[in-house]
Design an enzyme around this catalytic site. Structure first.
Site, PDB file in Angstrom:
ATOM      1  N   SER A  33       0.806  -1.232  -0.023  1.00  0.00           N
ATOM      2  CA  SER A  33      -0.178  -0.011   0.152  1.00  0.00           C
ATOM      3  C   SER A  33       0.876   1.195   0.141  1.00  0.00           C
ATOM      4  O   SER A  33       1.641   1.427   0.985  1.00  0.00           O
ATOM      5  CB  SER A  33      -1.046   0.227   1.366  1.00  0.00           C
ATOM      6  OG  SER A  33      -1.932  -0.861   0.977  1.00  0.00           O
ATOM      7  N   HIS A  64      -3.093   1.297  -4.585  1.00  0.00           N
ATOM      8  CA  HIS A  64      -2.710   0.217  -5.586  1.00  0.00           C
ATOM      9  C   HIS A  64      -3.047   0.420  -6.941  1.00  0.00           C
ATOM     10  O   HIS A  64      -4.077   0.333  -7.268  1.00  0.00           O
ATOM     11  CB  HIS A  64      -3.240  -1.126  -4.950  1.00  0.00           C
ATOM     12  CG  HIS A  64      -2.612  -1.490  -3.561  1.00  0.00           C
ATOM     13  ND1 HIS A  64      -1.817  -2.385  -3.412  1.00  0.00           N
ATOM     14  CD2 HIS A  64      -3.079  -1.198  -2.493  1.00  0.00           C
ATOM     15  CE1 HIS A  64      -1.709  -2.787  -2.228  1.00  0.00           C
ATOM     16  NE2 HIS A  64      -2.387  -1.886  -1.507  1.00  0.00           N
ATOM     17  N   HIS A  86      -5.973  -8.374  -2.520  1.00  0.00           N
ATOM     18  CA  HIS A  86      -6.111  -8.646  -1.015  1.00  0.00           C
ATOM     19  C   HIS A  86      -7.370  -9.686  -0.998  1.00  0.00           C
ATOM     20  O   HIS A  86      -8.420  -9.454  -1.550  1.00  0.00           O
ATOM     21  CB  HIS A  86      -6.249  -7.624  -0.046  1.00  0.00           C
ATOM     22  CG  HIS A  86      -4.963  -6.609  -0.225  1.00  0.00           C
ATOM     23  ND1 HIS A  86      -5.062  -5.547  -1.299  1.00  0.00           N
ATOM     24  CD2 HIS A  86      -4.123  -6.257   0.691  1.00  0.00           C
ATOM     25  CE1 HIS A  86      -4.036  -4.895  -1.218  1.00  0.00           C
ATOM     26  NE2 HIS A  86      -3.463  -5.129   0.069  1.00  0.00           N
ATOM     27  N   TYR A  88      -9.371  -9.550   1.313  1.00  0.00           N
ATOM     28  CA  TYR A  88     -10.719  -8.788   1.955  1.00  0.00           C
ATOM     29  C   TYR A  88     -11.176  -8.030   0.571  1.00  0.00           C
ATOM     30  O   TYR A  88     -12.393  -7.562   0.640  1.00  0.00           O
ATOM     31  CB  TYR A  88     -10.258  -7.718   3.038  1.00  0.00           C
ATOM     32  CG  TYR A  88      -9.277  -6.730   2.491  1.00  0.00           C
ATOM     33  CD1 TYR A  88      -9.700  -5.763   1.731  1.00  0.00           C
ATOM     34  CD2 TYR A  88      -7.730  -6.693   2.927  1.00  0.00           C
ATOM     35  CE1 TYR A  88      -8.972  -4.746   1.388  1.00  0.00           C
ATOM     36  CE2 TYR A  88      -7.069  -5.701   2.621  1.00  0.00           C
ATOM     37  CZ  TYR A  88      -7.487  -4.695   1.745  1.00  0.00           C
ATOM     38  OH  TYR A  88      -6.654  -3.778   1.404  1.00  0.00           O
ATOM     39  N   GLU A  89     -10.633  -8.005  -0.352  1.00  0.00           N
ATOM     40  CA  GLU A  89     -11.554  -7.440  -1.820  1.00  0.00           C
ATOM     41  C   GLU A  89     -12.275  -8.494  -2.492  1.00  0.00           C
ATOM     42  O   GLU A  89     -13.251  -7.975  -3.024  1.00  0.00           O
ATOM     43  CB  GLU A  89     -10.313  -7.043  -2.876  1.00  0.00           C
ATOM     44  CG  GLU A  89      -9.391  -5.747  -2.407  1.00  0.00           C
ATOM     45  CD  GLU A  89      -8.436  -5.542  -3.354  1.00  0.00           C
ATOM     46  OE1 GLU A  89      -8.511  -5.191  -4.459  1.00  0.00           O
ATOM     47  OE2 GLU A  89      -7.096  -6.357  -3.027  1.00  0.00           O
ATOM     48  N   ALA A 116       2.605  -2.447   3.774  1.00  0.00           N
ATOM     49  CA  ALA A 116       2.534  -1.647   4.830  1.00  0.00           C
ATOM     50  C   ALA A 116       1.799  -2.348   6.115  1.00  0.00           C
ATOM     51  O   ALA A 116       1.139  -3.146   5.687  1.00  0.00           O
ATOM     52  CB  ALA A 116       1.423  -0.486   4.302  1.00  0.00           C
ATOM     53  N   MET A 219      -2.264  -7.186   5.987  1.00  0.00           N
ATOM     54  CA  MET A 219      -3.368  -7.904   5.381  1.00  0.00           C
ATOM     55  C   MET A 219      -3.113  -8.622   4.203  1.00  0.00           C
ATOM     56  O   MET A 219      -3.740  -8.579   3.295  1.00  0.00           O
ATOM     57  CB  MET A 219      -4.702  -6.840   5.384  1.00  0.00           C
ATOM     58  CG  MET A 219      -5.098  -6.224   6.472  1.00  0.00           C
ATOM     59  SD  MET A 219      -6.402  -4.977   6.105  1.00  0.00           S
ATOM     60  CE  MET A 219      -6.331  -4.169   7.786  1.00  0.00           C
ATOM     61  N   SER A 220      -1.834  -8.828   4.183  1.00  0.00           N
ATOM     62  CA  SER A 220      -1.223  -9.428   2.660  1.00  0.00           C
ATOM     63  C   SER A 220      -0.086 -10.208   2.999  1.00  0.00           C
ATOM     64  O   SER A 220       0.085 -10.898   3.954  1.00  0.00           O
ATOM     65  CB  SER A 220      -1.199  -8.520   1.772  1.00  0.00           C
ATOM     66  OG  SER A 220       0.233  -7.701   2.046  1.00  0.00           O
ATOM     67  N   ASN A 243       2.164   2.573  11.211  1.00  0.00           N
ATOM     68  CA  ASN A 243       1.325   2.831  12.390  1.00  0.00           C
ATOM     69  C   ASN A 243       1.639   2.000  13.637  1.00  0.00           C
ATOM     70  O   ASN A 243       1.981   0.849  13.286  1.00  0.00           O
ATOM     71  CB  ASN A 243      -0.139   3.005  12.172  1.00  0.00           C
ATOM     72  CG  ASN A 243      -0.611   1.421  11.753  1.00  0.00           C
ATOM     73  OD1 ASN A 243      -0.358   1.178  10.438  1.00  0.00           O
ATOM     74  ND2 ASN A 243      -1.345   0.920  12.609  1.00  0.00           N
ATOM     75  N   HIS A 257      -6.432   4.180   6.618  1.00  0.00           N
ATOM     76  CA  HIS A 257      -5.822   4.131   5.588  1.00  0.00           C
ATOM     77  C   HIS A 257      -4.984   5.223   4.858  1.00  0.00           C
ATOM     78  O   HIS A 257      -3.982   4.748   4.488  1.00  0.00           O
ATOM     79  CB  HIS A 257      -6.501   3.224   4.444  1.00  0.00           C
ATOM     80  CG  HIS A 257      -6.214   2.773   3.163  1.00  0.00           C
ATOM     81  ND1 HIS A 257      -5.163   1.750   3.291  1.00  0.00           N
ATOM     82  CD2 HIS A 257      -6.100   2.942   2.042  1.00  0.00           C
ATOM     83  CE1 HIS A 257      -4.731   1.766   2.106  1.00  0.00           C
ATOM     84  NE2 HIS A 257      -5.427   2.176   1.355  1.00  0.00           N
TER      85      HIS A 257
END
Ligand SMILES: O=P(O)(O)O[C@@H]1C[C@H](O)[C@@H](CO)O1
Length: 289
Positions: A33, A64, A86, A88-89, A116, A219-220, A243, A257
């Protein structure tokens, strides 16, 4: 794109790409990201929007771009994904990892993954770069694995080992490079954990991950690394700490995000330089026609 993908599907996409570019990459880079600028360093570019590539999934996440870029980094031929897929997409894990097997068929031997991530390790700061030493694949542990289904022996074995996946020699080279670049004060080495997302972690979840020894969460990455390892690729990974994951009920901050993308921008040049120098030091047999 259908959910069951077979060897011919990967082959068709790879053949199309080979017919469109003279580049023959040995290294593939997946941009996390906000880290798409890694591709900007490539010279003599040939680039393809994902929507033009037969069989390729589409990126839907801000930060992306959705472009596959071929080119040279210090004379080494690379292919770079500006934008990854991802779970979640709504993509199946076969789809999120589709490009990795296509890369294998293009002749890629080394995969560089970037992402990230939020930090759990107390000593990490926002803006740190974490060289990934190992991962915890939470969806994988729960049975969501891109290798589920009939095994394709053309790619690799039914039961691939996942120990020692993140190449030790490349990690050492990267560390030495960071020293010579004068950035080692914000470079860490640690364990990345993949969660499904798309929500960020609750405080109880963050505390659980911390107790498990996770240094950074995202998440990846893990599914891509599993598929790359299954088909015999060497892997190197970097997380940019965008973060600190909220672990205290007294903490009033929360992550979003947009903030993740802002921090990615901040370290873009350092990451670009690190990846470029790492690729230039790789022992690869370049053949560019
Ligand atoms: O593609 P990566 O893993 O870098 O993206 C991270 C995880 C989520 O997609 C997003 C959250 O901001 O950034």
């Amino acid at each position: 794109m259908k959910d069951q993908i077979c060897y011919d599907d990967y082959q068709k996409t790879a053949s199309w790409l080979l017919s469109q570019t003279q580049h023959r990459p040995k290294v593939a880079i997946i941009c996390g990201s906000g880290l798409g600028m890694l591709a900007d360093a490539l010279k003599c570019q040939d680039s393809f929007p994902y929507s033009d590539i037969p069989g390729f999934p589409q990126s839907t996440v801000q930060g992306h771009a959705g472009r596959l870029v071929f080119g040279e980094l210090k004379g080494k031929t690379c292919v770079c994904m500006q934008g990854r897929f991802h779970m979640y997409e709504g993509h199946s894990l076969c789809k999120t990892t589709f490009p990795v097997r296509v890369f294998k068929l293009l002749g890629v031997e080394t995969l560089i993954v970037t992402n990230a991530a939020g930090s759990l390790a107390d000593s990490y700061q926002v803006g740190d770069i974490m060289i990934i030493k190992d991962h915890i694949n939470f969806p994988g542990l729960a049975g969501l694995n891109p290798l589920n289904g009939p095994n394709d022996d053309k790619f690799g074995p039914r039961f691939p080992p996942m120990s020692g996946v993140y190449d030790k020699d490349l990690r050492k080279i990267a560390f030495d490079l960071c020293k010579s670049m004068g950035v080692s004060q914000f470079v860490q080495e640690g364990v990345y954990c993949m969660v499904g997302g798309p929500n960020f972690e609750s405080i109880a979840e963050a505390r659980l991950l911390h107790r498990l020894g996770v240094d950074a969460v995202g998440m990846s990455t893990a599914p891509e690394v599993v598929v790359a390892t299954h088909c015999g690729m060497r892997v190197f990974g970097l997380s940019l700490i965008t973060n600190k994951v909220v672990k205290s009920y007294n903490d009033t901050e929360s992550v979003n995000h947009e903030a993740v993308l802002e921090v990615s921008k901040l370290r873009s040049q350092t990451l670009q330089m690190l990846v470029t120098e790492l690729v230039s030091r790789m022992d690869i047999n370049n053949n560019t026609t």
